[in-house]
Design a protein around this motif. Structure first.
Motif, PDB file in Angstrom:
ATOM      1  N   GLU A 136       0.835  -1.197   0.000  1.00  0.00           N
ATOM      2  CA  GLU A 136       0.000   0.000   0.000  1.00  0.00           C
ATOM      3  C   GLU A 136       0.872   1.249   0.000  1.00  0.00           C
ATOM      4  N   LEU A 137       0.321   2.332  -0.530  1.00  0.00           N
ATOM      5  CA  LEU A 137       1.016   3.616  -0.522  1.00  0.00           C
ATOM      6  C   LEU A 137       0.928   4.289   0.854  1.00  0.00           C
ATOM      7  N   PHE A 138      -0.081   3.933   1.607  1.00  0.00           N
ATOM      8  CA  PHE A 138      -0.295   4.520   2.926  1.00  0.00           C
ATOM      9  C   PHE A 138       0.956   4.345   3.801  1.00  0.00           C
ATOM     10  N   ASN A 139       1.387   5.463   4.423  1.00  0.00           N
ATOM     11  CA  ASN A 139       2.544   5.491   5.321  1.00  0.00           C
ATOM     12  C   ASN A 139       3.889   5.391   4.606  1.00  0.00           C
ATOM     13  N   LYS A 140       3.893   5.299   3.277  1.00  0.00           N
ATOM     14  CA  LYS A 140       5.160   5.317   2.547  1.00  0.00           C
ATOM     15  C   LYS A 140       5.606   6.766   2.345  1.00  0.00           C
ATOM     16  N   THR A 141       6.899   6.935   2.081  1.00  0.00           N
ATOM     17  CA  THR A 141       7.461   8.276   1.919  1.00  0.00           C
ATOM     18  C   THR A 141       7.701   8.568   0.443  1.00  0.00           C
ATOM     19  N   LEU A 142       7.118   9.658  -0.028  1.00  0.00           N
ATOM     20  CA  LEU A 142       7.307  10.119  -1.410  1.00  0.00           C
ATOM     21  C   LEU A 142       8.222  11.331  -1.411  1.00  0.00           C
ATOM     22  N   GLY A 143       9.255  11.272  -2.199  1.00  0.00           N
ATOM     23  CA  GLY A 143      10.135  12.421  -2.384  1.00  0.00           C
ATOM     24  C   GLY A 143       9.815  13.107  -3.692  1.00  0.00           C
ATOM     25  N   ILE A 144       9.581  14.409  -3.649  1.00  0.00           N
ATOM     26  CA  ILE A 144       9.245  15.182  -4.852  1.00  0.00           C
ATOM     27  C   ILE A 144      10.393  16.138  -5.143  1.00  0.00           C
ATOM     28  N   VAL A 145      10.983  16.006  -6.317  1.00  0.00           N
ATOM     29  CA  VAL A 145      12.055  16.897  -6.732  1.00  0.00           C
ATOM     30  C   VAL A 145      11.472  17.886  -7.737  1.00  0.00           C
ATOM     31  N   GLY A 146      11.350  19.139  -7.320  1.00  0.00           N
ATOM     32  CA  GLY A 146      10.673  20.150  -8.120  1.00  0.00           C
ATOM     33  C   GLY A 146       9.297  20.401  -7.549  1.00  0.00           C
ATOM     34  N   LEU A 147       9.125  21.549  -6.901  1.00  0.00           N
ATOM     35  CA  LEU A 147       7.887  21.813  -6.150  1.00  0.00           C
ATOM     36  C   LEU A 147       7.061  22.927  -6.785  1.00  0.00           C
ATOM     37  N   GLY A 148       7.056  22.962  -8.109  1.00  0.00           N
ATOM     38  CA  GLY A 148       6.265  23.951  -8.817  1.00  0.00           C
ATOM     39  C   GLY A 148       4.822  23.518  -8.973  1.00  0.00           C
ATOM     40  N   GLY A 167      10.209  17.114   0.081  1.00  0.00           N
ATOM     41  CA  GLY A 167      10.452  17.769  -1.204  1.00  0.00           C
ATOM     42  C   GLY A 167      11.767  18.504  -1.240  1.00  0.00           C
ATOM     43  N   TYR A 168      12.283  18.643  -2.463  1.00  0.00           N
ATOM     44  CA  TYR A 168      13.519  19.404  -2.668  1.00  0.00           C
ATOM     45  C   TYR A 168      13.367  20.246  -3.924  1.00  0.00           C
ATOM     46  N   ASP A 169      13.658  21.532  -3.789  1.00  0.00           N
ATOM     47  CA  ASP A 169      13.633  22.444  -4.934  1.00  0.00           C
ATOM     48  C   ASP A 169      14.527  23.634  -4.605  1.00  0.00           C
ATOM     49  N   PRO A 170      15.736  23.667  -5.189  1.00  0.00           N
ATOM     50  CA  PRO A 170      16.661  24.766  -4.869  1.00  0.00           C
ATOM     51  C   PRO A 170      16.209  26.112  -5.404  1.00  0.00           C
ATOM     52  N   ALA A 171      15.250  26.110  -6.337  1.00  0.00           N
ATOM     53  CA  ALA A 171      14.811  27.365  -6.951  1.00  0.00           C
ATOM     54  C   ALA A 171      13.339  27.624  -6.685  1.00  0.00           C
ATOM     55  N   LEU A 172      12.872  27.252  -5.507  1.00  0.00           N
ATOM     56  CA  LEU A 172      11.447  27.404  -5.189  1.00  0.00           C
ATOM     57  C   LEU A 172      11.069  28.879  -5.124  1.00  0.00           C
ATOM     58  N   SER A 173      10.086  29.267  -5.936  1.00  0.00           N
ATOM     59  CA  SER A 173       9.638  30.654  -5.953  1.00  0.00           C
ATOM     60  C   SER A 173       8.678  30.916  -4.802  1.00  0.00           C
ATOM     61  N   VAL A 174       8.478  32.183  -4.495  1.00  0.00           N
ATOM     62  CA  VAL A 174       7.536  32.557  -3.442  1.00  0.00           C
ATOM     63  C   VAL A 174       6.130  32.084  -3.802  1.00  0.00           C
ATOM     64  N   GLU A 175       5.752  32.267  -5.085  1.00  0.00           N
ATOM     65  CA  GLU A 175       4.427  31.840  -5.540  1.00  0.00           C
ATOM     66  C   GLU A 175       4.238  30.340  -5.351  1.00  0.00           C
ATOM     67  N   ALA A 176       5.273  29.551  -5.709  1.00  0.00           N
ATOM     68  CA  ALA A 176       5.182  28.098  -5.561  1.00  0.00           C
ATOM     69  C   ALA A 176       5.125  27.701  -4.093  1.00  0.00           C
ATOM     70  N   ALA A 177       5.872  28.420  -3.261  1.00  0.00           N
ATOM     71  CA  ALA A 177       5.881  28.113  -1.836  1.00  0.00           C
ATOM     72  C   ALA A 177       4.496  28.294  -1.226  1.00  0.00           C
ATOM     73  N   TRP A 178       3.760  29.293  -1.684  1.00  0.00           N
ATOM     74  CA  TRP A 178       2.408  29.510  -1.176  1.00  0.00           C
ATOM     75  C   TRP A 178       1.472  28.375  -1.573  1.00  0.00           C
TER      76      TRP A 178
END
Length: 391
Positions: A136-148, A167-178
């Protein structure tokens, strides 16, 4: 009349946003001011000098020689987020396919063509179903590279399934962060993210900085049962390193939208034919967005979602006789030279905006009167200016 050239099949809903009184749109235009395309590669195309804007009905622009066009004063636009929902849904399908024996179970059932009795098939399926048991996907950890736009939607749906999301995104914009759900834990590096995930999904553009972002070195940081999903771009992943990791049981599964020959016919690979954004809705959304942005640029000089020019927007001054836009090399003194020419010719600048991005500057000026041809010629003779338009 604005002439627009199309490549590929662009959604009619999008093209209908061009008013027929002011636009002529076809795939046969010889002197277009704008080009709309999807996957057509322009690297070997010789563009007419009339072209001022190129709109990609999609997010990626690696089929466009953007750096060359920037030097020619051509704005390149894309449509980030317009196909985000389509990609998000396919990522969800990839998570489910990779965690359960769905594909393998279907193939097994379809192989039973010689069995003609239902009770015999039922007994065999009951006996063999343990071969296709998953997790099952429940309780598993998903890593997202790129948080746009796409990454944030994937985060939301993963959280709704009870997954932990990092998540990891070295260039995360303010808009994306919201947009990003508060439950997403931000990682400081790729290495930190890869050391703790069960699944990793990629949502970054294909640029030099992301080339082979997943490679031989950092693959060793993953759990041997981890699953990588790539619905972004092929170049982000070193597929040869993926093959080695799969062959040596250092990676559980690879789900990709960009198959390569050495990835085929592997039980540890689920390969799809680049269908991440291939829904009717996504194609319509991308086309409408591309046309809307191009119209705003051609009719008003405004720039939104350009990959090479600065975002620039200025409402028209109701007292202005004309609007003048120009792009130039981003160096000191250019705007001063332009304003001096205007002053010498008694042309009043009612409103203006000046923006820069890397080596390019872009300007919008609302003028009190139409400049004479001699004034425009004087502006064109300024060495740093690349393009001038009177709207």
């Amino acid at each position: 009349m604005f002439h627009i050239k199309t490549y590929n099949k662009i959604s009619p809903l999008g093209l209908s946003q061009f008013p027929s009184d002011f636009y002529q749109v076809s795939d046969a235009e010889e002197q277009p001011i704008g080009i709309i395309l999807r996957s057509q590669k322009l690297h070997d195309e010789v563009l007419p000098e009339s072209v001022r804007a190129i709109a990609r009905a999609g997010a990626g622009t690696n089929n466009i020689p953007t750096a060359d066009y920037t030097q020619k004063g051509i704005g390149v636009f894309n449509t980030p987020g317009a196909n985000a929902n389509a990609v998000k849904e396919l990522v969800l399908a990839g998570l489910l396919l990779s965690s359960r024996g769905i594909v393998q179970g279907r193939d097994f059932v379809n192989s039973l063509i010689d069995i003609t009795e239902s009770d015999v098939m039922s007994k065999l399926l009951e006996k063999e179903k343990k071969r296709f048991a998953g997790n099952e996907l429940f309780n598993k950890t998903l890593g997202i590279v790129g948080l746009g736009a796409i990454g944030s939607l994937v985060a939301e749906i993963a959280l709704s399934l009870g997954m932990k999301v990092v998540g990891y995104d070295p260039a995360l914009s303010v808009e994306a962060a919201w947009r990003l759900p508060a439950q997403v834990e931000r990682m400081e590096s790729m290495e930190q993210l890869m050391g703790q995930v069960d699944f990793i999904t990629l949502h970054v553009p294909a640029i030099p900085a992301t080339h082979h972002l997943i490679n031989e070195d950092n693959l060793q940081l993953l759990k041997p049962t981890a699953v990588i999903l790539n619905f972004a771009r092929a170049a982000i992943v070193d597929s040869e390193a993926i093959k080695v990791a799969l062959d040596n049981n250092r990676l559980g599964l690879f789900v990709c939208d960009f198959p390569e020959p050495w990835l085929l016919n592997s039980e540890k690979v689920i390969a799809l034919p680049h269908i991440g954004a291939s829904t009717a809705e996504a194609e319509e959304n991308c086309a409408v967005m591309a046309v809307t942005q191009m119209r705003d640029f051609l009719e008003h000089g405004n720039i939104k979602n350009s990959v090479n020019y600065p975002a620039t927007d200025m409402p028209r001054n109701p007292s202005a006789a004309v609007r003048l836009t120009f792009s130039n090399k981003n160096q000191p003194g250019v705007l001063g030279d332009v304003l001096s020419i205007m002053a010498d010719n008694n042309i009043n600048v009612l409103d203006m905006v000046n923006k820069s991005r890397d080596e390019v500057a872009y300007n919008i000026l609302d003028l009190g009167e139409m400049p004479a041809n001699t004034v425009l010629e004087a502006l064109e003779n300024i060495d740093a200016i690349m393009t001038i338009r009177v709207i």
